[in-house]
Design a protein around this motif. Structure first.
Motif, PDB file in Angstrom:
ATOM      1  N   GLU A 179       4.513 -72.290 -71.023  1.00 11.03           N
ATOM      2  CA  GLU A 179       1.899 -72.153 -71.127  1.00 11.03           C
ATOM      3  C   GLU A 179       2.048 -71.128 -71.469  1.00 11.03           C
ATOM      4  OE1 GLU A 179      -1.478 -72.482 -67.757  1.00 11.03           O
ATOM      5  OE2 GLU A 179       0.256 -72.959 -66.922  1.00 11.03           O
ATOM      6  N   HIS A 222      -1.895 -81.611 -65.938  1.00 10.51           N
ATOM      7  CA  HIS A 222      -1.144 -79.816 -66.381  1.00 10.51           C
ATOM      8  C   HIS A 222      -0.581 -79.961 -65.106  1.00 10.51           C
ATOM      9  CE1 HIS A 222       1.512 -76.194 -67.546  1.00 10.51           C
ATOM     10  NE2 HIS A 222       0.430 -75.838 -66.816  1.00 10.51           N
ATOM     11  N   SER A 266      -3.113 -71.536 -73.195  1.00 11.48           N
ATOM     12  CA  SER A 266      -3.859 -71.488 -71.761  1.00 11.48           C
ATOM     13  C   SER A 266      -5.086 -70.071 -71.840  1.00 11.48           C
ATOM     14  CB  SER A 266      -3.322 -70.971 -70.265  1.00 11.48           C
ATOM     15  OG  SER A 266      -2.350 -72.458 -69.860  1.00 11.48           O
ATOM     16  N   VAL A 291      -2.263 -80.157 -75.009  1.00 12.23           N
ATOM     17  CA  VAL A 291      -3.005 -80.089 -73.209  1.00 12.23           C
ATOM     18  C   VAL A 291      -3.666 -78.102 -73.471  1.00 12.23           C
ATOM     19  CG1 VAL A 291      -2.779 -79.561 -70.924  1.00 12.23           C
ATOM     20  CG2 VAL A 291      -1.503 -81.607 -71.905  1.00 12.23           C
ATOM     21  N   THR A 318       1.737 -75.959 -72.731  1.00 11.67           N
ATOM     22  CA  THR A 318       0.437 -75.989 -72.945  1.00 11.67           C
ATOM     23  C   THR A 318      -0.422 -74.658 -73.977  1.00 11.67           C
ATOM     24  OG1 THR A 318       0.678 -75.291 -70.772  1.00 11.67           O
ATOM     25  CG2 THR A 318       0.021 -77.125 -70.921  1.00 11.67           C
ATOM     26  N   ASN A 328      -5.891 -79.103 -64.063  1.00  7.22           N
ATOM     27  CA  ASN A 328      -4.414 -78.161 -63.657  1.00  7.22           C
ATOM     28  C   ASN A 328      -4.259 -78.072 -62.252  1.00  7.22           C
ATOM     29  OD1 ASN A 328      -2.843 -76.915 -63.608  1.00  7.22           O
ATOM     30  ND2 ASN A 328      -4.040 -74.702 -63.577  1.00  7.22           N
TER      31      ASN A 328
END
Length: 389
Positions: free
Chosen positions: A101, A294, A143, A177, A141, A266
């Motif tokens: 991530e 997530h 973020s 995502v 992902t 998440n």
């Protein structure tokens, strides 16, 4: 830096038997009130849900399910913020982790992702992504944890622009995502700081809460979700986090109902343990609605004497806070035992979760890379037990 990585010499078949109650929490504070960790068990009302989960195996046998997915285990990159990208990838690869991530801005910042460069040059974006692929690591992902509805217009505009760029980068990299926060506005049009309202009395708080959702929260996220959808991004994973309007499953579903199915969780259980949620129940509840996009892997340890005296709104973020703290974040397995984490990972498998298990280490005792190594060890052994490998 000398590695404190735990060796994997123990037979995985005996792992849960050896750790079912709890893993030894290194460097526990010496202060009397904080000496006892709640590991397999939890104290006070806040941790009752964990007690229920720990004995879940006593219930009737579950019906047969399809073969379980080997959910990839990964890590959130801010823990390696002091390492250049290649050195970070070498560390992650050496741990046998399969996914990452990556932060693109906001509170976690963008330590390893030059967003503007990657947006300006498709070849640079491809080369950046290839570095992960060459080590067998999937960028799962992006973020951008921020507050795009902050009452300070400059703050809000900055975080909204970070979100917009993250969507465009996700589209370019084919990342499905985006992880973040829901944000929190002020309580009125004249406020200069966020106002987190969780209780609708006295009546002025109910008025402020309703104003927030009607005038700020829903309008912004409707437009943001529309922008994401137009660029092929259909999963916005909100961490249910204190100080933001989405902080538990109910508020998550409230926003999802108002905005659309782009909104999901998440599922960072570390924030739900202290709210008294049953982690397995939460996973099944949200999973049945297809609302988990997530999952952060982070634990919470409780100090029973302090919970009894001070309640649960009494968190420690630094080791100096621990003697008076009711709870603190820990690496996976150092707040609750491996048996509960086995139930948690099994629940993700049972609902057909398609994301990754992303280690986010904010443990003040096992800080930095050490906490990642310990969490990875627990998660890999638990996953192997479930898969029978």
């Amino acid at each position: 830096m000398k590695s404190s990585r735990v060796t994997s010499g123990i037979d995985r078949r005996h792992f849960l038997a050896a750790t079912g109650g709890s893993l030894l929490a290194a460097a526990v504070p010496a202060a009397g009130d904080a000496a006892g960790f709640v590991t397999g068990k939890s104290a006070g009302g806040a941790a009752a849900g964990a007690d229920r989960s720990a004995v879940r195996s006593a219930g009737p046998a579950a019906p047969e399910t399809p073969p379980k997915r080997k959910i990839p285990i990964g890590v959130f990159d801010p823990v390696y913020k002091n390492l250049p990208m290649d050195a970070m990838l070498d560390k992650v690869s050496a741990l046998g982790l399969e996914a990452m991530e990556i932060g693109t801005g906001g509170y976690p910042e963008a330590h390893h992702c030059p967003v503007d460069e990657l947006l300006a040059d498709a070849s640079k974006a491809k080369a950046w992504q290839k570095k992960f692929e060459d080590r067998g690591i999937h960028v799962a992902t992006l973020s951008c944890h921020g507050n795009p509805i902050h009452p300070d217009p400059k703050h809000a505009a900055r975080d909204a622009e970070t979100f917009r760029k993250t969507v465009l980068l996700a589209e370019r990299l084919d990342v499905k995502v985006i992880v973040g926060f829901s944000g929190c506005p002020g309580g009125s049009a004249t406020d200069s700081q966020p106002n987190w309202i969780t209780y609708r009395w006295p009546p002025e708080y109910a008025e402020m809460h309703d104003w927030q959702w009607k005038e700020k929260v829903v309008p912004y996220w409707k437009e943001a979700a529309k922008f994401a959808r137009e660029h092929g991004i259909h999963k916005l994973a909100f961490e249910m986090h204190p100080n933001f309007v989405v902080y538990n499953p109910r508020t998550l579903l409230k926003l999802r109902e108002a905005v659309g199915e782009e909104i999901g969780a998440n599922c960072d259980l570390s924030h739900l343990f202290w709210q008294g949620c049953d982690p397995v129940e939460v996973i099944h509840f949200l999973g049945k609605q297809g609302a988990i996009y997530h999952a952060h892997m982070k634990d919470t340890a409780f100090y029973p004497d302090n919970v009894n005296k001070y309640g649960v709104l009494n968190f420690a973020f630094e080791t100096t806070d621990l003697p008076l703290a009711s709870e603190t974040f820990r690496a996976v397995g150092y707040g609750h035992g491996a048996e509960l984490w086995k139930s948690i990972i099994k629940a993700y498998m049972d609902i057909g979760y398609q994301g990754i298990l992303s280690i986010e280490n904010e443990d003040p005792i096992l800080a930095g890379e050490v906490g990642v190594e310990r969490a990875a060890y627990v998660l890999k052994n638990v996953r192997n037990e479930l898969l029978g490998t």
